[in-house]
Design a protein around this motif. Structure first.
Motif, PDB file in Angstrom:
ATOM      1  N   VAL A   1       0.838  -1.201   0.000  1.00  0.00           N
ATOM      2  CA  VAL A   1       0.000   0.000   0.000  1.00  0.00           C
ATOM      3  C   VAL A   1       0.872   1.250   0.000  1.00  0.00           C
ATOM      4  O   VAL A   1       0.359   2.360  -0.019  1.00  0.00           O
ATOM      5  CB  VAL A   1      -0.975   0.027   1.204  1.00  0.00           C
ATOM      6  N   ASP A   2       2.180   1.073   0.022  1.00  0.00           N
ATOM      7  CA  ASP A   2       3.112   2.200  -0.050  1.00  0.00           C
ATOM      8  C   ASP A   2       3.279   2.602  -1.509  1.00  0.00           C
ATOM      9  O   ASP A   2       3.726   1.815  -2.338  1.00  0.00           O
ATOM     10  CB  ASP A   2       4.461   1.809   0.557  1.00  0.00           C
ATOM     11  N   SER A   3       2.920   3.838  -1.836  1.00  0.00           N
ATOM     12  CA  SER A   3       2.962   4.268  -3.234  1.00  0.00           C
ATOM     13  C   SER A   3       4.391   4.338  -3.770  1.00  0.00           C
ATOM     14  O   SER A   3       4.611   4.165  -4.958  1.00  0.00           O
ATOM     15  CB  SER A   3       2.269   5.620  -3.400  1.00  0.00           C
TER      16      SER A   3
ATOM     17  N   TRP B   1       5.392   2.455  -7.064  1.00  0.00           N
ATOM     18  CA  TRP B   1       5.946   3.193  -8.201  1.00  0.00           C
ATOM     19  C   TRP B   1       7.273   2.589  -8.647  1.00  0.00           C
ATOM     20  O   TRP B   1       7.553   2.505  -9.837  1.00  0.00           O
ATOM     21  CB  TRP B   1       6.094   4.670  -7.865  1.00  0.00           C
TER      22      TRP B   1
ATOM     23  N   ASP C   1      -0.162  12.755  -6.532  1.00  0.00           N
ATOM     24  CA  ASP C   1      -0.371  12.792  -5.087  1.00  0.00           C
ATOM     25  C   ASP C   1       0.103  11.524  -4.385  1.00  0.00           C
ATOM     26  O   ASP C   1       0.224  11.510  -3.171  1.00  0.00           O
ATOM     27  CB  ASP C   1      -1.833  13.067  -4.755  1.00  0.00           C
ATOM     28  N   GLY C   2       0.382  10.466  -5.118  1.00  0.00           N
ATOM     29  CA  GLY C   2       0.956   9.261  -4.544  1.00  0.00           C
ATOM     30  C   GLY C   2       0.028   8.462  -3.639  1.00  0.00           C
ATOM     31  O   GLY C   2       0.502   7.761  -2.756  1.00  0.00           O
ATOM     32  N   ARG C   3      -1.264   8.560  -3.843  1.00  0.00           N
ATOM     33  CA  ARG C   3      -2.206   7.794  -3.027  1.00  0.00           C
ATOM     34  C   ARG C   3      -2.622   6.521  -3.758  1.00  0.00           C
ATOM     35  O   ARG C   3      -2.766   6.524  -4.967  1.00  0.00           O
ATOM     36  CB  ARG C   3      -3.448   8.619  -2.719  1.00  0.00           C
ATOM     37  N   ILE C   4      -2.832   5.475  -2.963  1.00  0.00           N
ATOM     38  CA  ILE C   4      -3.394   4.237  -3.497  1.00  0.00           C
ATOM     39  C   ILE C   4      -4.730   4.044  -2.790  1.00  0.00           C
ATOM     40  O   ILE C   4      -4.775   3.711  -1.610  1.00  0.00           O
ATOM     41  CB  ILE C   4      -2.464   3.035  -3.264  1.00  0.00           C
ATOM     42  N   ASP C   5      -5.825   4.306  -3.489  1.00  0.00           N
ATOM     43  CA  ASP C   5      -7.174   4.192  -2.939  1.00  0.00           C
ATOM     44  C   ASP C   5      -7.998   3.254  -3.799  1.00  0.00           C
ATOM     45  O   ASP C   5      -7.775   3.144  -5.011  1.00  0.00           O
ATOM     46  CB  ASP C   5      -7.868   5.562  -2.916  1.00  0.00           C
TER      47      ASP C   5
ATOM     48  N   ARG D   1      -9.734   4.017  -7.548  1.00  0.00           N
ATOM     49  CA  ARG D   1      -9.070   5.201  -8.074  1.00  0.00           C
ATOM     50  C   ARG D   1      -8.433   4.876  -9.424  1.00  0.00           C
ATOM     51  O   ARG D   1      -7.797   3.851  -9.587  1.00  0.00           O
ATOM     52  CB  ARG D   1      -7.991   5.654  -7.107  1.00  0.00           C
TER      53      ARG D   1
ATOM     54  N   LEU E   1      -6.134  -2.153   2.049  1.00  0.00           N
ATOM     55  CA  LEU E   1      -6.487  -0.744   1.908  1.00  0.00           C
ATOM     56  C   LEU E   1      -7.628  -0.412   2.864  1.00  0.00           C
ATOM     57  O   LEU E   1      -8.565  -1.191   3.008  1.00  0.00           O
ATOM     58  CB  LEU E   1      -6.908  -0.425   0.473  1.00  0.00           C
TER      59      LEU E   1
END
Length: 134
Positions: A44-46, A50, A78-82, A85, A127
């Motif tokens: 879950v760490d963007s 990446w 923004d580097g979010r993992i939702d 999305r 998540l």
């Protein structure tokens, strides 16, 4: 003599046109693999996701026989993992102006761009929150 020169330049033109098409295919493959890797990452760490996406794109570019140093891609804004999305990857590749066998590639010619987007799995474990996709 003029006919020979015309033939040589025509052959180079056709070869470079094919190089642009081939680079576009490689960039499309790299964008697709990077987006899928990011969307399906086990973390879950963007930042880790990446890094895995960049590695997948590099493998795809090199798998097409292309030079990874000519490719570029930007990290997510923004580097979010939702859940649910949409994540879009854009891969750019610089095609050399002239590519001659045994002499190498010279010049910065055309930049081809490919984009691919994926939706992060709504039922992905790890998540927070509920899966509410629209």
């Amino acid at each position: 003599m003029f006919g020979v020169l015309l033939f040589v330049f025509g052959t180079l033109l056709v070869a470079n046109a094919w190089g642009v098409i081939d680079a576009k295919l490689a960039a499309s493959s790299a964008a697709r693999e990077a987006a899928r890797t990011y969307a399906e990452a086990a973390t879950v760490d963007s930042g880790d996701a990446w890094a895995a996406a960049r590695e997948a794109a590099k493998d795809a570019i090199e798998g097409h026989g292309r030079d990874w140093t000519r490719a570029s891609m930007d990290p997510p804004a923004d580097g979010r993992i939702d859940r649910c999305r949409r994540f879009t990857v854009e891969v750019r590749y610089d095609v050399p102006l002239v590519a001659v066998p045994l002499l190498g590639q010279h010049g910065r010619g055309i930049e081809v761009t490919a984009r691919h987007s994926e939706i992060i799995d709504p039922y992905r474990s790890g998540l927070p929150g509920r899966a509410v996709c629209k």
